[in-house]
Scaffold this active site. Structure first.
Site, PDB file in Angstrom:
ATOM      1  N   ASP A  37       0.800  -1.219   0.000  1.00  0.00           N
ATOM      2  CA  ASP A  37       0.000   0.000   0.000  1.00  0.00           C
ATOM      3  C   ASP A  37       0.836   1.275   0.000  1.00  0.00           C
ATOM      4  O   ASP A  37       0.374   2.314  -0.470  1.00  0.00           O
ATOM      5  CB  ASP A  37      -0.957  -0.003   1.195  1.00  0.00           C
ATOM      6  CG  ASP A  37      -2.116  -0.971   0.987  1.00  0.00           C
ATOM      7  OD1 ASP A  37      -2.679  -0.987  -0.118  1.00  0.00           O
ATOM      8  OD2 ASP A  37      -2.443  -1.718   1.915  1.00  0.00           O
ATOM      9  N   GLY A  89       4.338   1.394  -1.161  1.00  0.00           N
ATOM     10  CA  GLY A  89       5.189   1.404  -2.347  1.00  0.00           C
ATOM     11  C   GLY A  89       4.433   1.396  -3.657  1.00  0.00           C
ATOM     12  O   GLY A  89       4.970   1.807  -4.687  1.00  0.00           O
ATOM     13  N   TYR A  98      -9.775  -0.411   2.669  1.00  0.00           N
ATOM     14  CA  TYR A  98      -9.266  -0.377   4.035  1.00  0.00           C
ATOM     15  C   TYR A  98      -8.859   1.033   4.444  1.00  0.00           C
ATOM     16  O   TYR A  98      -8.366   1.816   3.627  1.00  0.00           O
ATOM     17  CB  TYR A  98      -8.032  -1.284   4.164  1.00  0.00           C
ATOM     18  CG  TYR A  98      -8.280  -2.560   4.933  1.00  0.00           C
ATOM     19  CD1 TYR A  98      -8.637  -3.729   4.275  1.00  0.00           C
ATOM     20  CD2 TYR A  98      -8.138  -2.612   6.312  1.00  0.00           C
ATOM     21  CE1 TYR A  98      -8.852  -4.915   4.968  1.00  0.00           C
ATOM     22  CE2 TYR A  98      -8.341  -3.791   7.012  1.00  0.00           C
ATOM     23  CZ  TYR A  98      -8.705  -4.937   6.338  1.00  0.00           C
ATOM     24  OH  TYR A  98      -8.917  -6.098   7.027  1.00  0.00           O
ATOM     25  N   ILE A 112      23.682   2.941  11.924  1.00  0.00           N
ATOM     26  CA  ILE A 112      22.904   1.804  11.431  1.00  0.00           C
ATOM     27  C   ILE A 112      21.438   2.175  11.224  1.00  0.00           C
ATOM     28  O   ILE A 112      20.964   3.224  11.668  1.00  0.00           O
ATOM     29  CB  ILE A 112      22.985   0.606  12.407  1.00  0.00           C
ATOM     30  CG1 ILE A 112      22.504   1.029  13.812  1.00  0.00           C
ATOM     31  CG2 ILE A 112      24.390   0.022  12.433  1.00  0.00           C
ATOM     32  CD1 ILE A 112      22.382  -0.104  14.804  1.00  0.00           C
TER      33      ILE A 112
END
Length: 696
Positions: free
Chosen positions: A316, A318, A400, A610
């Site tokens: 949904d 991407g 949705y 990171i």
């Protein structure tokens, strides 16, 4: 009513403080979007625009500017452009808005950009006017005169090997509304057209070997239907939320200050809300927590293996964009209380800037008990109610709704809550048809298939600095058998910590048996009391497995969901775990997170800059209670400080009620328990009155 609304607007405007210029991570304004399009037009001519958004500056440049904005150069203001030419070719570009020029322009091969709202609306129109679609509707008993009652939910096609990815395609899930206010999902049709998005043609229709009849029985949720079924409840009394003295947060541009937190709030067409440079003022010391937090991707795989249903696995974010699908929020409905809104700005196909008003809601709520203790010996008590700040947006992905809430707590905790509501995706069902366990009959003639909702949270930490380490933490039984010297009674247990040192090591799955969590730690700074590294703990309990066989289409396309946790070394531009362009990808070769891991599988990720990627969600086996509209189902996770603060950081939140041990005595006796509870019940609001009287 009008005066109340104006008062709310005035209070919202009052929270602004002086602000000049843009933050490097601010979303593009409408004028900047228009400028970017104008620069492209000057050299590239007329194009269709899929996206124009901020090209986020390099992290090192932003960190330097944040450290000293007076001497460090401000990162260049750049726009990222995705465009489609008349031939259907896809172009990626970077536009330097300060210099007024294109600095990067690349033609893409073998990928397709996301499907926009304009694409979806156009596909609905194309499908309903197609002769072959009209023919199929006629076979199901829908006359030509009723074609205006036929609706398509356009989806990206996922990947279909018959058509590949050389052209932009959509699949249309078909429905019918006998009456204007009917819920179309009670009337699913049993065929699926495939549409070329660029040529606006139906190129194929998938038709099942065994046809399903059209349902005739409505199931609705609008007021007139509820009234006809017995009416609404009448025993609900008004509930008012007021803050007579205004809110406790302030906003400068896109930066929010609240209860020692400072957060920059970004927003883009794909992820929706993006939180940047989250810091905490710890008694005068501003400590960095997270450089960037966002929902970076999600996938919703459906569990019916039959023809074409395997294509139902929407990414949904991407494939459509959580920002593009964002709702305009309404006071008293989507948000309750003293509200401040932030707008969102996008581009349409023609290249014009468009605005979604009230895309982000900022408000405070009561958070229940923050901490409490009653001493049974002397009846002394302290209870402190908490407050929370909520940043939210809601997006609608066809059937949705996803309600996304970023919640900040006074004890330093950051919470992400997502509520799922809206309407089940449905499919036609013949009388007495065996669902084979792949779905549930939720209404006569209506089959709702099993599915998962898997979200990928991208966490870019800066826990007291840019060098961080991830530890897997498992509650573990102590060594030694019962009767042994080291564990005679067998009751020893401890937190077993496993350091993730390399990218390959840093692939973890959730384990409920060990209450598994993950520490995001700065090993270079130890807590002065516990001696442990300062950290924030990821606490996430709703972490289902990706229920797709290894090598399956979704497993290949959604490689980020193979494990609950991955860790990579930070690199500019590595934001989207399923790849930059997701629609119609086959998963071969791998894109996004699996690709980055494969490039350097032994790369060091301890004590480095990171990124922690966490996939969480839920499995939905539909039931009749979910239809015709689904009650909101929440899921949540926490980022909690551990060994970060010297002690409870919320001790300075004023108590709602307090009686100290020395204040309990009244003459020779003790405060009557009934009297104490009475004071708590009637005099303890926000610590007003009772705090001064009882806590001296």
């Amino acid at each position: 009513m009008g005066s109340i609304v104006e008062n709310i607007k005035q209070k919202a405007s009052d929270i602004y403080i002086n602000y000049t210029g843009h933050h490097p991570l601010d979303p593009l304004t409408t004028s900047e979007i228009n400028k970017a399009v104008s620069i492209v037009r000057e050299t590239k001519g007329q194009l269709g625009y899929n996206a124009v958004t901020i090209a986020e500056p390099k992290k090192a440049e932003v960190i330097a500017w944040l450290a000293d904005s007076t001497t460090a150069p401000k990162p260049p203001r750049q726009a990222e452009v995705v465009a489609i030419d008349k031939t259907g070719a896809i172009w990626d570009g970077i536009i330097d808005l300060d210099a007024g020029k294109i600095v990067q322009w690349e033609k893409l091969e073998g990928v397709q950009p996301l499907i926009t709202m304009e694409d979806l609306i156009e596909t609905d129109r194309v499908v309903k006017s197609n002769p072959k679609v009209i023919e199929q509707c006629g076979i199901l008993g829908i006359p030509l005169t009723d074609m205006h009652k036929v609706y398509a939910d356009p989806w990206t096609i996922g990947y279909d090997s018959r058509f590949g990815n050389s052209t932009r395609l959509q699949q249309a899930l078909m429905y019918y509304r006998p009456n204007p206010d009917d819920c179309q999902y009670a009337f699913p049709l049993d065929f699926c057209p495939i549409v070329n998005t660029e040529t606006k043609e139906v190129i194929h229709i998938d038709i099942p070997e065994v046809r399903r009849p059209l349902n005739k029985i409505p199931s609705n949720y609008h007021p007139k239907d509820i009234e006809s079924a017995g009416g609404y409840r009448t025993d609900i009394k008004p509930l008012h939320v007021t803050q007579p003295q205004g809110v406790s947060f302030s906003i400068s541009g896109r930066e929010i200050s609240w209860q020692n937190f400072k957060i920059h709030v970004g927003f883009n067409y794909r992820e929706g809300i993006v939180l940047n440079n989250v810091t905490y003022n710890d008694k005068g010391t501003v400590r960095p927590l997270f450089y960037r937090l966002s929902l970076a991707e999600m996938v919703v795989p459906y569990g019916n293996p039959e023809m074409w249903h395997y294509r139902k696995h929407a990414f949904d974010l991407g494939e459509y964009g959580g920002g593009y699908m964002t709702n305009e929020l309404a006071l008293g409905c989507d948000c309750l209380g003293e509200i401040h809104y932030l707008d969102a700005f996008f581009v349409n196909r023609a290249g014009d800037a468009v605005t979604i008003k009230n895309a982000i809601c900022v408000h405070e709520e009561d958070a229940g008990i923050l901490f409490k203790h009653t001493d049974f010996r002397d009846n002394s008590v302290i209870v402190t109610r908490g407050r929370k700040l909520i940043l939210s947006h809601i997006f609608t992905a066809a059937n949705y709704e996803y309600c996304v809430y970023w919640i900040f707590h006074q004890d330093g905790t950051i919470q992400l809550e997502i509520k799922l509501t809206g309407i089940l995706n449905t499919y036609a069902m013949a009388p007495d048809e065996d669902t084979k366990g792949w779905g549930t009959q939720v209404h006569p003639g209506v089959n709702a298939h099993n599915h998962e909702h898997l979200f990928c949270l991208r966490i870019d930490p800066q826990i007291d600095g840019q060098s961080n380490t991830i530890f897997q933490v498992d509650a573990t039984k102590g060594p030694g058998k019962v009767g042994s010297a080291e564990n005679f009674y067998g009751n020893a247990f401890f937190a077993k910590k496993t350091k993730y040192s390399t990218v390959t090591e840093a692939m973890g799955d959730y384990d409920g048996d060990t209450s598994r969590t993950w520490d995001i730690a700065n090993e270079n700074k130890l807590h002065p009391v516990s001696g442990k590294p300062v950290s924030y703990k990821l606490v996430s309990r709703e972490v289902p497995r990706l229920l797709i066989q290894e090598g399956g289409l979704v497993e290949k396309r959604a490689g980020f969901a193979r494990h609950a946790v991955h860790v990579t070394k930070y690199r500019d531009g590595q934001i989207y775990p399923a790849g930059r362009h997701v629609p119609q990808s086959s998963g071969e070769p791998s894109r996004g997170l699996p690709e980055w891991i494969a490039e350097n599988p032994e790369e060091k990720v301890d004590n480095e800059d990171i990124v922690l990627w966490h996939t969480f969600g839920l499995v939905h086996f539909p039931a009749p209670e979910d239809f015709p509209i689904m009650p909101a189902e929440p899921m949540t996770l926490l980022l909690r400080p551990r060994h970060f603060f010297l002690r409870n950081p919320a001790l300075d939140v004023p108590p709602s009620f307090c009686v100290t041990p020395s204040g309990v005595k009244e003459g020779n006796g003790v405060v009557d328990a009934t009297d104490r509870l009475s004071k708590l019940a009637f005099g303890g609001n926000a610590g007003e009155g009772v705090r001064g009287a009882c806590c001296g």
